[in-house]
Motif scaffolding. Structure first.
Motif, PDB file in Angstrom:
ATOM      1  N   LEU A 164       0.832  -1.206   0.000  1.00  0.00           N
ATOM      2  CA  LEU A 164       0.000   0.000   0.000  1.00  0.00           C
ATOM      3  C   LEU A 164       0.868   1.257   0.000  1.00  0.00           C
ATOM      4  O   LEU A 164       0.523   2.260  -0.630  1.00  0.00           O
ATOM      5  CB  LEU A 164      -0.922   0.009   1.221  1.00  0.00           C
ATOM      6  CG  LEU A 164      -1.966  -1.110   1.343  1.00  0.00           C
ATOM      7  CD1 LEU A 164      -2.901  -0.822   2.488  1.00  0.00           C
ATOM      8  CD2 LEU A 164      -2.743  -1.271   0.053  1.00  0.00           C
ATOM      9  N   GLY A 165       1.979   1.193   0.735  1.00  0.00           N
ATOM     10  CA  GLY A 165       2.892   2.337   0.727  1.00  0.00           C
ATOM     11  C   GLY A 165       3.425   2.636  -0.658  1.00  0.00           C
ATOM     12  O   GLY A 165       3.628   3.795  -1.024  1.00  0.00           O
ATOM     13  N   ASN A 166       3.611   1.594  -1.481  1.00  0.00           N
ATOM     14  CA  ASN A 166       4.084   1.801  -2.852  1.00  0.00           C
ATOM     15  C   ASN A 166       3.063   2.568  -3.689  1.00  0.00           C
ATOM     16  O   ASN A 166       3.437   3.327  -4.587  1.00  0.00           O
ATOM     17  CB  ASN A 166       4.386   0.449  -3.503  1.00  0.00           C
ATOM     18  CG  ASN A 166       5.572  -0.245  -2.863  1.00  0.00           C
ATOM     19  OD1 ASN A 166       6.469   0.401  -2.333  1.00  0.00           O
ATOM     20  ND2 ASN A 166       5.576  -1.570  -2.884  1.00  0.00           N
ATOM     21  N   THR A 290       9.501  -0.888  -8.801  1.00  0.00           N
ATOM     22  CA  THR A 290      10.266   0.235  -9.337  1.00  0.00           C
ATOM     23  C   THR A 290       9.581   0.798 -10.574  1.00  0.00           C
ATOM     24  O   THR A 290       9.473   2.016 -10.751  1.00  0.00           O
ATOM     25  CB  THR A 290      11.702  -0.208  -9.680  1.00  0.00           C
ATOM     26  OG1 THR A 290      12.384  -0.565  -8.483  1.00  0.00           O
ATOM     27  CG2 THR A 290      12.470   0.915 -10.373  1.00  0.00           C
ATOM     28  N   CYS A 291       9.097  -0.071 -11.440  1.00  0.00           N
ATOM     29  CA  CYS A 291       8.382   0.381 -12.638  1.00  0.00           C
ATOM     30  C   CYS A 291       7.074   1.069 -12.288  1.00  0.00           C
ATOM     31  O   CYS A 291       6.625   1.981 -12.991  1.00  0.00           O
ATOM     32  CB  CYS A 291       8.108  -0.801 -13.563  1.00  0.00           C
ATOM     33  SG  CYS A 291       9.598  -1.588 -14.214  1.00  0.00           S
ATOM     34  N   TRP A 583      20.893  -0.762 -12.423  1.00  0.00           N
ATOM     35  CA  TRP A 583      20.904  -0.476 -13.854  1.00  0.00           C
ATOM     36  C   TRP A 583      19.742   0.456 -14.215  1.00  0.00           C
ATOM     37  O   TRP A 583      19.919   1.414 -14.977  1.00  0.00           O
ATOM     38  CB  TRP A 583      20.795  -1.763 -14.658  1.00  0.00           C
ATOM     39  CG  TRP A 583      22.091  -2.397 -15.049  1.00  0.00           C
ATOM     40  CD1 TRP A 583      22.550  -3.630 -14.716  1.00  0.00           C
ATOM     41  CD2 TRP A 583      23.102  -1.816 -15.884  1.00  0.00           C
ATOM     42  NE1 TRP A 583      23.779  -3.865 -15.260  1.00  0.00           N
ATOM     43  CE2 TRP A 583      24.154  -2.771 -16.001  1.00  0.00           C
ATOM     44  CE3 TRP A 583      23.249  -0.593 -16.530  1.00  0.00           C
ATOM     45  CZ2 TRP A 583      25.303  -2.527 -16.737  1.00  0.00           C
ATOM     46  CZ3 TRP A 583      24.408  -0.354 -17.276  1.00  0.00           C
ATOM     47  CH2 TRP A 583      25.413  -1.303 -17.367  1.00  0.00           C
ATOM     48  N   ASP A 584      18.534   0.176 -13.694  1.00  0.00           N
ATOM     49  CA  ASP A 584      17.372   1.025 -13.978  1.00  0.00           C
ATOM     50  C   ASP A 584      17.627   2.467 -13.554  1.00  0.00           C
ATOM     51  O   ASP A 584      17.353   3.416 -14.309  1.00  0.00           O
ATOM     52  CB  ASP A 584      16.132   0.489 -13.258  1.00  0.00           C
ATOM     53  CG  ASP A 584      15.567  -0.752 -13.919  1.00  0.00           C
ATOM     54  OD1 ASP A 584      16.080  -1.139 -14.987  1.00  0.00           O
ATOM     55  OD2 ASP A 584      14.615  -1.347 -13.370  1.00  0.00           O
ATOM     56  N   MET A 585      18.142   2.651 -12.344  1.00  0.00           N
ATOM     57  CA  MET A 585      18.382   4.007 -11.836  1.00  0.00           C
ATOM     58  C   MET A 585      19.467   4.715 -12.644  1.00  0.00           C
ATOM     59  O   MET A 585      19.328   5.901 -12.985  1.00  0.00           O
ATOM     60  CB  MET A 585      18.768   3.938 -10.352  1.00  0.00           C
ATOM     61  CG  MET A 585      17.624   3.538  -9.434  1.00  0.00           C
ATOM     62  SD  MET A 585      18.037   3.664  -7.668  1.00  0.00           S
ATOM     63  CE  MET A 585      19.005   2.169  -7.462  1.00  0.00           C
TER      64      MET A 585
END
Length: 707
Positions: A164-166, A290-291, A583-585
């Motif tokens: 839920l925090g996400n 993350t996405c 890698w994403d960041m």
């Protein structure tokens, strides 16, 4: 149906679809039907497991952000003639926005905000209920066969609270993105949206604390405390989550209202830890989430880097006008092509006072009336502003200042009312000055521009504060006509029962030290006029940055996945889970830096060419042209009809506060805009009056820079 209407409808549909995906996320349908089908089609060698979430959660918002730039560009072009036409989409929400209610501790909340808040809470409850239902019915994770069911359920609930925090984090960064193409769609600015960031911050922090405390208790009950120092190579890192929550607690505690007000420096510097927090937070939530939170972070990253590039330029400060009420006006040179709406703000940094602190101040000048100048007003009330005032009092030849902005509303719909009542307290008069100057300009147009009657109700503590009324008129050598503007000013001095000194005309006479001081600064060739960071077509260029940086990110991510991650996983080996997120960041930052730098440097060259063509602005050297001085009875000669008009239209009341209810109910116009800026008690009083339903002609608008 016009092109703007088509674009707006398209964006609304995309946004509704995006919200629908969030609603379906915790359901069995999403997990058992949608996900398996999408995995077959999207888990390619180029994106792996990120493909689904990039398509469903990231792409829709990035599409809206890019398309909204085109929409806002068209909207600005259609309203550049100052016509009285209004945006239908905004008028649709107008009746709901008008219905306000004062709710502590939320403050002033209108019907639209209340509706969205209720829907968001419902989404959280719906998600938690579905997560628990799925978990308790066949998907309950048992750490070992001997583990008790109630412990496993306790762990599951703690995990779902983190989910839920996400959801909160997916929206957290939108309100603080100053160069935003999404907020203006709802008639919002970053300053007016700070309260949403605060609400989401408190809610996400509560959920994060429950999530963390739940897992600590679970590990203690299950004798698994060793798990707290685990940095897994196959799943999310617990250590990263613990570091993130510790940083978040520090940021949250120092951002509480009383601490923030009394120790602003502590709040400001602690809040800069958000980069450290987001780094460890993303390492903890994993690739999938993350996405999901990626759009807000990506757009904020563009905004933050763009502001960094803009802030590296030193602004050309022309003059400073020091008033006797511990208030001063800074006037900068401005690119004539830079336009902004009334109540806009400018962020100011003075390295000689503080190299890191940036403070927002209301722009009091009108970009139409004063095409080559931009002025802000600063009240000396805090340590930063007091240090700056002390420097100005020493009459320096030059003062290095950097600026960000301007930032402000995309429209000024309240200027099209039949009557405009402006209520202010203390330094809250600054936004009203910007509105007044804009109305001066509009009253001089030869077109059929609608200019409302203006009633300014302003309260001050002391007589010396009346000199802030000097700022209603630009400090200029160019004469201007305000005879076509219908206005009246009611000024209240609350802490003085009557004038303490009188001249022969029974008027208050200020001591000589109260005279204004004008400082004219030497010009430095390295300083440049304030201009838009991305030039005249800033919305289109922002859309180009969003589009190019996002597609560059997808391209780089696809190449890294195909030639670095996929070969390892193809052979049955495991690629380090945290490395994927890093890698994403890294790729997101690289894409934003490259795309933004190229476009910004191109526009910087254009701005420099225009800046060389701007001549030095002429500043009057005689600061005695003060209508407030005549209100107070000082013996100064009126030098222009506009100043004489200000004096004649102003009535000063001593030892009393304005009866706002009587004043507002006495306004007989059928369409009355009520704009208020001042102390919380004043804003709440006006909001309650307008929301009472006793006067159907009042349309409330609050301006607040105090959270």
């Amino acid at each position: 149906m016009g092109s703007r209407a088509v674009l707006y409808t398209f964006m609304v549909l995309v946004f509704v679809g995006w919200l629908f995906i969030w609603v379906m996320l915790p359901t069995p349908t999403y997990r058992n039907s949608w996900t398996p089908q999408l995995k077959i089609k999207l888990n390619s060698t180029y994106f792996r497991e990120q493909g689904i979430n990039l398509l469903l959660f990231t792409f829709p918002i990035m599409l809206i952000a890019a398309v909204s730039c085109v929409y806002l560009h068209l909207y600005n072009k259609s309203t550049s003639d100052h016509s009285s036409t209004t945006n239908k989409g905004r008028e649709y929400f107008g009746s709901l926005k008008r219905k306000v209610v004062v709710m502590e501790p939320l403050g002033i909340v209108n019907a639209v905000e209340l509706s969205f808040a209720v829907m968001f809470i419902v989404l959280l409850i719906w998600s938690l209920a579905n997560y628990i239902y799925i978990s308790f019915n066949g998907n309950l994770h048992m750490h070992n066969p001997t583990e008790k069911v109630w412990k496993a359920k306790f762990r599951s609930v703690s995990l779902r609270l983190g989910y839920l925090g996400n959801i909160c984090y997916a929206f957290l960064f939108f309100p603080v993105t100053r160069v935003s193409s999404i907020l203006p769609l709802m008639g919002l600015t970053s300053e007016s949206s700070i309260k949403y960031h605060i609400w989401l911050g408190h809610l996400s922090m509560a959920l994060a604390l429950l999530h963390s405390a739940g897992f600590v208790i679970y590990y203690a009950m299950s004798n698994q405390m060793i798990e707290m120092i685990e940095w897994s190579s196959t799943y999310v890192s617990n250590v990263a989550g613990e570091i993130a929550i510790l940083v978040a607690i520090a940021m949250w505690v120092t951002s509480l209202y009383k601490i923030r007000r009394k120790m602003f420096d502590l709040f400001f510097y602690t809040h800069q830890l958000y980069t450290l927090y987001m780094f460890f937070y993303l390492l903890h939530v994993g690739v999938a989430y993350t996405c999901m939170v990626f759009p807000g972070i990506f757009l904020f990253l563009i905004d933050r880097y763009l502001r960094f590039l803009q802030s590296k330029r030193s602004a050309r400060l022309i003059s400073s006008r020091l008033l006797p009420c511990s208030t001063f006006e800074l006037t900068f040179s401005k690119n004539p092509g830079l336009t902004y709406n009334p109540t806009s703000i400018l962020f100011v940094n003075v390295p000689s006072v503080s190299k890191l602190q940036w403070h927002p101040f209301t722009i009091v000048s009108s970009s139409n009336l004063e095409t080559d100048k931009l002025s802000v007003v600063i009240k000396s009330v805090g340590s930063w502003s007091q240090k700056l005032e002390k420097q100005l009092s020493s009459s320096p030849d030059r003062l290095q200042i950097s600026t960000e902005g301007p930032y402000g509303p995309s429209s000024s719909h309240f200027l099209s009312r039949e009557c405009l009542v402006m209520v202010s307290g203390g330094s809250g008069i600054a936004p009203m000055i910007s509105i007044f100057r804009e109305l001066i300009y509009r009253s001089t147009l030869q077109t059929n521009t609608k200019v409302p009657k203006v009633i300014l109700i302003t309260s001050f503590k002391n007589t010396s504060d009346l000199t802030m009324l000097d700022l209603l008129l630009p400090f200029s050598t160019t004469p201007f006509d305000i005879s076509n503007l219908d206005y009246q000013i009611q000024a209240y001095v609350t802490r003085e029962n009557e004038p303490q000194q009188h001249d022969h005309n029974n008027q208050l006479e200020l001591p000589s030290k109260s005279k204004q001081q004008l400082l004219v600064f030497k010009q430095n060739p390295k300083d440049s006029p304030i201009s838009a960071a991305l030039g005249k077509s800033s919305w289109l260029w922002l859309g180009a940055i969003i589009t190019s940086s996002f597609f560059m990110f997808l391209l780089l991510l696809g190449l890294v996945t195909r030639y670095s991650i996929y070969p390892i996983e193809r052979d049955g080996k495991l690629y380090h889970y945290s490395a994927k997120i890093i890698w994403d960041m890294f790729l997101a930052c690289a894409s934003v830096f490259i795309a933004t730098s190229v476009i910004f440097m191109w526009q910087k060259r254009e701005n420099e060419i225009e800046g060389r063509q701007i001549q030095n602005v002429e500043i009057p050297t005689n600061p005695t042209n003060s209508p407030a001085a005549n209100l107070c009875g000082t013996e100064r000669e009126l030098e222009s009809l506009p100043h004489q008009s200000i004096v004649q239209a102003t009535k000063v009341h001593y030892g009393t506060r304005p009866d706002l209810k009587r004043i507002l109910f006495d306004v007989k116009a059928s369409d009355v805009g009520v704009v208020v800026c001042g102390p919380k008690s004043m804003r709440h009083e006006v909001a309650n009056i307008c929301a009472s339903g006793l006067a159907q002609n009042l349309h409330f608008e609050s301006i607040s820079f105090n959270w």
